[in-house]
Write a protein that holds these residues in place. Structure first.
Motif, short mmCIF file in Angstrom:
data_model
loop_
_atom_site.label_atom_id
_atom_site.label_comp_id
_atom_site.label_asym_id
_atom_site.label_seq_id
_atom_site.Cartn_x
_atom_site.Cartn_y
_atom_site.Cartn_z
N ILE A 87 0.79 -1.15 0.15
CA ILE A 87 0.05 -0.07 -0.04
C ILE A 87 0.88 1.23 -0.01
CG2 ILE A 87 -1.96 1.21 1.28
CD1 ILE A 87 -2.84 -1.44 2.29
N ALA A 88 1.07 2.24 -1.21
CA ALA A 88 1.68 3.19 -1.17
C ALA A 88 0.91 4.11 -2.16
CB ALA A 88 3.08 2.62 -2.11
N PRO A 89 0.77 5.30 -1.76
CA PRO A 89 1.08 5.89 -0.37
C PRO A 89 -0.03 5.26 0.48
CG PRO A 89 -0.11 7.34 -1.60
CD PRO A 89 0.28 6.23 -2.51
N SER A 93 -5.20 8.23 7.27
CA SER A 93 -6.72 7.71 7.37
C SER A 93 -6.77 5.91 7.09
CB SER A 93 -7.59 8.36 6.44
OG SER A 93 -8.77 7.61 6.06
N THR A 94 -6.04 5.62 6.28
CA THR A 94 -6.10 4.14 5.75
C THR A 94 -5.23 3.36 7.08
OG1 THR A 94 -6.28 4.45 3.33
CG2 THR A 94 -5.34 2.45 4.09
N ILE A 95 -4.46 3.84 7.36
CA ILE A 95 -3.33 3.30 8.46
C ILE A 95 -4.41 2.99 9.59
CG2 ILE A 95 -1.52 3.54 10.02
CD1 ILE A 95 -0.15 4.97 7.69
N GLY A 96 -5.17 4.26 9.86
CA GLY A 96 -6.16 4.22 11.02
C GLY A 96 -7.26 3.00 10.81
N LYS A 97 -7.74 2.99 9.65
CA LYS A 97 -8.76 2.09 9.43
C LYS A 97 -8.57 0.43 9.22
CE LYS A 97 -11.46 4.89 6.45
NZ LYS A 97 -12.24 5.20 4.73
N MET A 98 -7.05 0.30 8.84
CA MET A 98 -6.33 -0.89 8.94
C MET A 98 -6.17 -1.52 10.20
SD MET A 98 -3.48 -0.35 6.06
CE MET A 98 -2.48 -1.94 6.02
N ALA A 99 -5.53 -0.62 11.08
CA ALA A 99 -5.39 -0.90 12.35
C ALA A 99 -6.59 -1.28 13.26
CB ALA A 99 -4.63 0.33 13.09
N ASN A 100 -7.56 -0.63 12.85
CA ASN A 100 -8.99 -0.97 13.68
C ASN A 100 -10.02 -1.73 12.98
OD1 ASN A 100 -8.45 0.66 16.24
ND2 ASN A 100 -7.72 2.11 14.58
N GLY A 101 -9.69 -2.11 11.79
CA GLY A 101 -10.44 -3.03 11.10
C GLY A 101 -11.74 -2.36 10.53
N MET A 119 2.88 -4.80 2.91
CA MET A 119 3.82 -3.69 3.38
C MET A 119 3.02 -2.45 2.94
SD MET A 119 7.17 -4.39 1.27
CE MET A 119 8.23 -5.76 1.45
N ILE A 120 3.51 -1.37 3.79
CA ILE A 120 2.97 -0.13 3.60
C ILE A 120 3.90 0.91 3.56
CG2 ILE A 120 0.62 -0.69 4.68
CD1 ILE A 120 1.43 1.28 7.14
N ALA A 121 3.64 1.85 2.72
CA ALA A 121 4.87 3.12 2.65
C ALA A 121 3.85 4.34 2.98
CB ALA A 121 5.10 3.27 1.31
N GLU A 147 4.90 -4.82 7.38
CA GLU A 147 6.03 -4.27 7.08
C GLU A 147 5.85 -2.87 6.86
OE1 GLU A 147 9.33 -6.49 5.26
OE2 GLU A 147 10.32 -4.65 4.93
N ILE A 148 6.65 -1.84 7.67
CA ILE A 148 6.47 -0.35 7.60
C ILE A 148 7.97 -0.09 6.67
CG2 ILE A 148 5.98 1.83 8.36
CD1 ILE A 148 3.98 -0.35 9.56
N ILE A 149 7.36 0.57 5.53
CA ILE A 149 8.66 1.25 4.71
C ILE A 149 8.73 2.72 5.18
CG2 ILE A 149 9.56 1.88 2.36
CD1 ILE A 149 7.77 -0.60 1.31
N SER A 150 9.65 2.92 6.33
CA SER A 150 9.57 4.31 6.81
C SER A 150 9.62 5.55 6.00
CB SER A 150 10.73 4.09 7.56
OG SER A 150 10.65 5.39 8.49
#
Ligand code: C5P
Length: 397
Positions: A87-89, A93-101, A119-121, A147-150
């Motif tokens: 997932i890039a970028p 918002s998407t990170i929050g949705k992913m973390a909370n389903g 992996m997410i960037a 995996e987080i691509i910083s």
């Protein structure tokens, strides 16, 4: 290195860095991958799906249904097809949705049904990146095995300067290539990792212990699991969650318990990493009732020596590769070399408490690896997860 025949889902979310995903898609296709692009509705405001579908040769998936035909897009089938989801970028918002389903779009739904690794960037403004909510969500995803691509430091679209820029497409491509190169390289290999401190009871409420957090050992276990090894993680009392992919976690409290479990696991293993900070001594006798404070100014606790797990197993080792740690405050190299010999390690990882980046409870470490053949290799200060990769890379089976 090529990505021939690899099936990759490229998730694109609604950030200005979406234009760089077009470049990433080109690089992936050039490297031989088959790519299915999945976009969030907001991503389509930044780049037209036509740009992605022209380059990938596949219609972009974005909605659950195609409006006029009623065709349903199966996120489950996508999950089965893919070898990797990138997932890039990835916006806050998407990170929050992913973390909370929160599966209110095709991309997050696909993530939740993904059988493959992800992996997410991340890409966002520096304040959003630094916000405790984002950092908490990133940590949740990391624990879930993502995996987080910083993100990088630099100029941001807002005109501000700081950390939050999406990693460059070439760098994301290299992380993807590294992922496929590492994956399964240790399949069929059995690994034992000891981690964390040990607690030696004085009475039912007090113990002799140390400041070890277990982070280094857990990162090593995570790295082995990522490469397909079957990992047994023997851990002292820590508050860490088991890294994803670890086959078995055994919780122990005291050095004697850790010794018993390690002795049982060791003969079945090909590699053993002794990252635990085992207490050298324990009270001769633990009181069965809480020791009362009496009118005494001094209290003497008599200690006896604990078993040296690494040294004992070093004596019975056959073909196993064994790796130890030395945490020193003085005469670092000399002490580490002595331990390497007495404990029969193949190599020892030295960290010095003199280095501000090294030591207990930190997220970073600075190591020197000393091999049995006398080679001494110094590494830069890195995160414990990067250090874990360096250590695993140094193991020659
Ligand atoms: O002698 P020292 O404790 O510094 O040695 C450190 C190395 O030995 C580490 O790899 C540690 O996990 C291992 N060790 C052990 N059992 C002990 C003491 C240390 O396995 N009782």
């Amino acid at each position: 290195m090529g990505l021939q025949g690899k099936h990759i889902i490229l998730g694109v979310t609604g950030g200005i860095a979406a234009y760089k995903s077009v470049m990433l898609l080109r690089l992936l296709i050039k490297a031989g991958a088959e790519v299915q692009v999945v976009m969030t509705p907001a991503a389509k405001e930044f780049v037209k799906p036509l740009t992605f579908s022209s380059l990938s040769g596949k219609p972009v998936v974005s909605e659950f249904f195609t409006a006029n035909t009623g065709e349903w897009h199966s996120h489950v089938d996508l999950g089965l097809w893919a070898d990797l989801m990138v997932i890039a970028p990835a916006t806050a918002s998407t990170i929050g949705k992913m973390a909370n389903g929160i599966a209110d779009n095709m991309l997050v739904t696909t993530y939740l049904s993904a059988k493959e690794d992800v992996m997410i960037a991340p890409a966002m403004d520096l304040d959003m990146w630094q916000h405790p909510t984002t950092q908490r969500n990133i940590e949740t995803l990391r624990k879930d095995g993502v995996e987080i691509i910083s993100p990088e430091k630099g100029e941001l679209a807002s005109g501000l300067e700081g950390k939050g820029r999406m990693a460059e497409p070439a760098e994301i491509l290299s992380s993807i290539e590294k992922y496929f190169a590492n994956k399964e390289t240790l399949k069929g290999v059995k690994v034992m990792v000891t981690a964390g401190p040990t607690y030696e009871n004085i009475d039912p409420v007090r113990f002799v212990g140390n400041y070890s957090s277990g982070k280094m050992g857990f990162e090593i276990a995570r790295e082995f699991a990522k490469r397909g090894a079957e990992v047994i993680l023997i851990s002292g009392p820590v508050t860490l969650e088991t890294p994803s992919g670890v086959a078995e976690r055994v919780n122990v409290v005291s050095a004697n318990e850790m010794y018993a479990k390690a002795e049982e696991a060791f003969p079945k293993c090909d590699i053993a990493v002794f990252a635990a900070a085992v207490a050298d001594y324990s009270p001769v006798e633990a009181a069965d009732k809480k020791i009362k404070r009496e009118n005494k100014d001094e209290l003497t606790i008599c200690l006896k020596r604990n078993p040296d797990i690494a040294a004992s197993l070093g004596k019975i080792k056959k073909n196993q590769v064994t790796v130890g740690f030395a945490l020193e405050t003085d005469n670092e190299l000399e002490n580490a070399k002595r331990k390497l010999k007495t404990k029969n390690f193949d190599f020892i990882v030295l960290n010095s408490l003199k280095d501000p980046e090294a030591g207990f409870l930190k997220d970073t470490n600075k190591i020197t690896i000393i091999s049995r053949d006398g080679e001494v290799k110094e590494f830069e200060a890195k995160t414990k997860s990067e250090v874990a990769a360096d250590i695993v890379n140094s193991i020659k089976l």
